[in-house]
Write an enzyme that holds these catalytic residues in place. Structure first.
Site, PDB file in Angstrom:
ATOM      1  N   ARG A 101       0.870  -1.184   0.000  1.00 39.72           N
ATOM      2  CA  ARG A 101       0.000   0.000   0.000  1.00 39.72           C
ATOM      3  C   ARG A 101       0.902   1.227   0.000  1.00 39.72           C
ATOM      4  O   ARG A 101       1.691   1.416   0.924  1.00 39.72           O
ATOM      5  CB  ARG A 101      -0.922  -0.010   1.213  1.00 39.72           C
ATOM      6  CG  ARG A 101      -1.679   1.304   1.383  1.00 39.72           C
ATOM      7  CD  ARG A 101      -2.796   1.238   2.389  1.00 39.72           C
ATOM      8  NE  ARG A 101      -3.948   0.538   1.843  1.00 39.72           N
ATOM      9  CZ  ARG A 101      -5.198   0.679   2.280  1.00 39.72           C
ATOM     10  NH1 ARG A 101      -5.462   1.494   3.276  1.00 39.72           N
ATOM     11  NH2 ARG A 101      -6.184   0.005   1.730  1.00 39.72           N
ATOM     12  N   HIS A 128      -7.383   0.903  -6.571  1.00 37.23           N
ATOM     13  CA  HIS A 128      -7.612   0.066  -5.373  1.00 37.23           C
ATOM     14  C   HIS A 128      -8.301  -1.226  -5.852  1.00 37.23           C
ATOM     15  O   HIS A 128      -9.467  -1.464  -5.568  1.00 37.23           O
ATOM     16  CB  HIS A 128      -8.483   0.831  -4.378  1.00 37.23           C
ATOM     17  CG  HIS A 128      -8.487   0.261  -2.994  1.00 37.23           C
ATOM     18  ND1 HIS A 128      -7.765  -0.867  -2.632  1.00 37.23           N
ATOM     19  CD2 HIS A 128      -9.146   0.668  -1.873  1.00 37.23           C
ATOM     20  CE1 HIS A 128      -7.977  -1.114  -1.345  1.00 37.23           C
ATOM     21  NE2 HIS A 128      -8.802  -0.211  -0.870  1.00 37.23           N
ATOM     22  N   GLN A 131     -10.221  -3.771  -3.443  1.00 37.44           N
ATOM     23  CA  GLN A 131     -11.493  -3.264  -2.927  1.00 37.44           C
ATOM     24  C   GLN A 131     -12.627  -3.536  -3.915  1.00 37.44           C
ATOM     25  O   GLN A 131     -13.690  -4.040  -3.548  1.00 37.44           O
ATOM     26  CB  GLN A 131     -11.382  -1.747  -2.697  1.00 37.44           C
ATOM     27  CG  GLN A 131     -12.696  -1.100  -2.276  1.00 37.44           C
ATOM     28  CD  GLN A 131     -13.103  -1.492  -0.871  1.00 37.44           C
ATOM     29  OE1 GLN A 131     -12.313  -1.368   0.051  1.00 37.44           O
ATOM     30  NE2 GLN A 131     -14.332  -1.972  -0.681  1.00 37.44           N
ATOM     31  N   ASP A 218     -17.107   7.100  -1.627  1.00 39.94           N
ATOM     32  CA  ASP A 218     -15.799   6.946  -0.976  1.00 39.94           C
ATOM     33  C   ASP A 218     -15.535   8.276  -0.267  1.00 39.94           C
ATOM     34  O   ASP A 218     -16.233   9.276  -0.509  1.00 39.94           O
ATOM     35  CB  ASP A 218     -14.744   6.665  -2.073  1.00 39.94           C
ATOM     36  CG  ASP A 218     -13.327   6.467  -1.536  1.00 39.94           C
ATOM     37  OD1 ASP A 218     -13.147   6.311  -0.312  1.00 39.94           O
ATOM     38  OD2 ASP A 218     -12.382   6.481  -2.363  1.00 39.94           O
ATOM     39  N   CYS A 258     -16.736   1.984   0.584  1.00 34.46           N
ATOM     40  CA  CYS A 258     -15.557   1.138   0.808  1.00 34.46           C
ATOM     41  C   CYS A 258     -15.024   1.258   2.228  1.00 34.46           C
ATOM     42  O   CYS A 258     -14.263   0.393   2.666  1.00 34.46           O
ATOM     43  CB  CYS A 258     -14.473   1.469  -0.215  1.00 34.46           C
ATOM     44  SG  CYS A 258     -13.978   3.204  -0.181  1.00 34.46           S
ATOM     45  N   ARG A 286     -13.797  -8.413   1.791  1.00 36.83           N
ATOM     46  CA  ARG A 286     -12.373  -8.162   1.536  1.00 36.83           C
ATOM     47  C   ARG A 286     -11.567  -9.423   1.869  1.00 36.83           C
ATOM     48  O   ARG A 286     -10.665  -9.793   1.158  1.00 36.83           O
ATOM     49  CB  ARG A 286     -11.865  -6.979   2.392  1.00 36.83           C
ATOM     50  CG  ARG A 286     -12.537  -5.634   2.142  1.00 36.83           C
ATOM     51  CD  ARG A 286     -12.300  -5.104   0.744  1.00 36.83           C
ATOM     52  NE  ARG A 286     -10.897  -5.095   0.386  1.00 36.83           N
ATOM     53  CZ  ARG A 286     -10.007  -4.157   0.728  1.00 36.83           C
ATOM     54  NH1 ARG A 286     -10.401  -3.097   1.422  1.00 36.83           N
ATOM     55  NH2 ARG A 286      -8.742  -4.234   0.333  1.00 36.83           N
TER      56      ARG A 286
HETATM   57  N1   CP Z   1     -11.428   0.153   2.292  1.00 35.66           N
HETATM   58  C1   CP Z   1     -10.146   0.012   2.713  1.00 35.66           C
HETATM   59  O1   CP Z   1      -9.212  -0.235   1.944  1.00 35.66           O
HETATM   60  O2   CP Z   1     -10.005   0.141   4.055  1.00 35.66           O
HETATM   61  P1   CP Z   1      -8.628   0.290   4.844  1.00 35.66           P
HETATM   62  O3   CP Z   1      -8.024   1.610   4.435  1.00 35.66           O
HETATM   63  O4   CP Z   1      -9.024   0.261   6.287  1.00 35.66           O
HETATM   64  O5   CP Z   1      -7.732  -0.847   4.477  1.00 35.66           O
HETATM   65  N1  NVA Z   2      -9.827   6.857  -1.733  1.00 37.47           N
HETATM   66  C1  NVA Z   2      -9.515   6.421  -0.393  1.00 37.47           C
HETATM   67  C2  NVA Z   2      -9.797   4.967  -0.223  1.00 37.47           C
HETATM   68  C3  NVA Z   2      -9.646   4.475   1.187  1.00 37.47           C
HETATM   69  C4  NVA Z   2      -9.869   3.007   1.311  1.00 37.47           C
HETATM   70  C5  NVA Z   2      -8.066   6.750  -0.069  1.00 37.47           C
HETATM   71  O1  NVA Z   2      -7.213   6.577  -0.942  1.00 37.47           O
HETATM   72  O2  NVA Z   2      -7.795   7.168   1.060  1.00 37.47           O
END
Ligand code: CP
Ligand code: NVA
Length: 299
Positions: A101, A128, A131, A218, A258, A286
């Protein structure tokens, strides 16, 4: 060597295979006879916060027989400036797979290329993918076949989540509407790569919601964009899922998020609680979808 770096690069057949496997993983949880990650150790290398992605991968890897190590970017030399190219070449000689990530999509792609181990994009600024696979699983559970459905994304249409939705719609052929103000619409370079005629981007929120099977949102302020919070909240204020918007969608439409959710911003508390069962099933899925991805990568 397989990787999951984006939905853009994941062909339709693979998406379908992963969804079938995710449904099976859910049905068979606790009774798995296959442990494809036995004798393997995977690393989670995270430069951004996470609840769902981290826990679902940690649990999923263990349930598939593997061991897992969480590496916060701040705790390894990556956080002090060691290049991703060196990190990849070191970790590739020790780990069996990596879940990353981070900010730049190029970092995940460089890691995959240089490490020589299966690599998963667990969120970048660009996409993502994990997700959206869990979200597709959730929609299939509730609505069955997706191909004739309409999904409407409301809010920051330029961030990672809607971009992965775009590629899901491009590959699977369902209708996707993205309702966002001009300055938060997807990058025109992405839209120029599409062949689907069923992906629409508009400022007209109510029209985009009309008759939709799914309303999806989101956060307005993605990770790494905190300094723009006030500007974003002002610009996106109108692009909220509220009861009146839900009433325009198809009767029984799903409302999805999400997570994490900011009530009173992208979604009202009332709508969130009315649709909590769907939203927390997305979160649960997930786990099942990650297990499908992991098994597929090592098969
Ligand atoms: N939706 C999602 O990716 O959640 P986290 O940021 O908690 O992993
Ligand atoms: N768009 C958001 C998604 C979080 C799961 C971010 O990147 O923070």
């Amino acid at each position: 060597m397989k990787h999951l770096l984006s939905l853009e690069s994941l062909p339709r057949q693979d998406i379908e295979l992963l969804l079938q496997s995710a449904h099976r993983m859910k049905a068979e949880r606790g009774r798995h006879s296959a442990h494809p990650l036995r004798h393997q150790c995977w690393g989670l290398i995270f430069s951004k916060s996470s609840t769902r992605t981290r826990v679902s991968f940690e649990v999923g890897i263990r349930e598939l027989g593997g061991d897992v190590m969480f590496l916060s970017a701040n705790d390894i030399q990556l956080g002090r400036g060691e290049p991703i190219s060196d990190t990849a070449r070191v970790l590739g000689r020790m780990l069996h797979g990596a879940v990353i990530r981070t900010f730049a999509q190029s970092d995940v792609e460089d890691f995959a290329r240089l490490s020589g181990i299966p690599t998963i994009n667990a969120l970048t600024d660009a996409e993502h993918p994990c997700q959206i696979l869990a979200d597709l699983q959730t929609i299939e559970e509730r609505l069955g076949d997706l191909s004739e459905r309409v999904v409407t994304f409301v809010g920051d249409g330029a961030c990672n989540v809607p971009v992965s939705w775009i590629w899901a719609a491009e590959h699977l052929g369902f209708e996707l509407r993205i309702a966002a103000p001009k300055s938060f619409q997807p990058d025109p370079a992405i839209l120029a790569r599409l062949t689907s005629k069923k992906i629409h981007v508009t400022e007209e929120l109510e029209a985009a919601a009309a008759g939709a099977d799914v309303l999806y949102t989101d956060v307005w302020v993605s990770m790494g964009r905190e300094e723009e919070a006030a500007f974003r909240q002002a610009q996106l204020a109108h692009y909220q899922i509220h009861p009146k918007l839900v009433s325009l969608a198809k009767p029984g439409a799903l409302v999805m998020h999400c997570l994490p959710a900011y009530r009173g911003k992208e979604i009202t508390a009332e709508v969130f609680e009315a649709h909590a069962e769907t939203i927390f099933s997305q979160a649960e899925n997930r786990l099942h979808a990650q297990k499908a991805i992991l098994s597929w990568l090592v098969s």
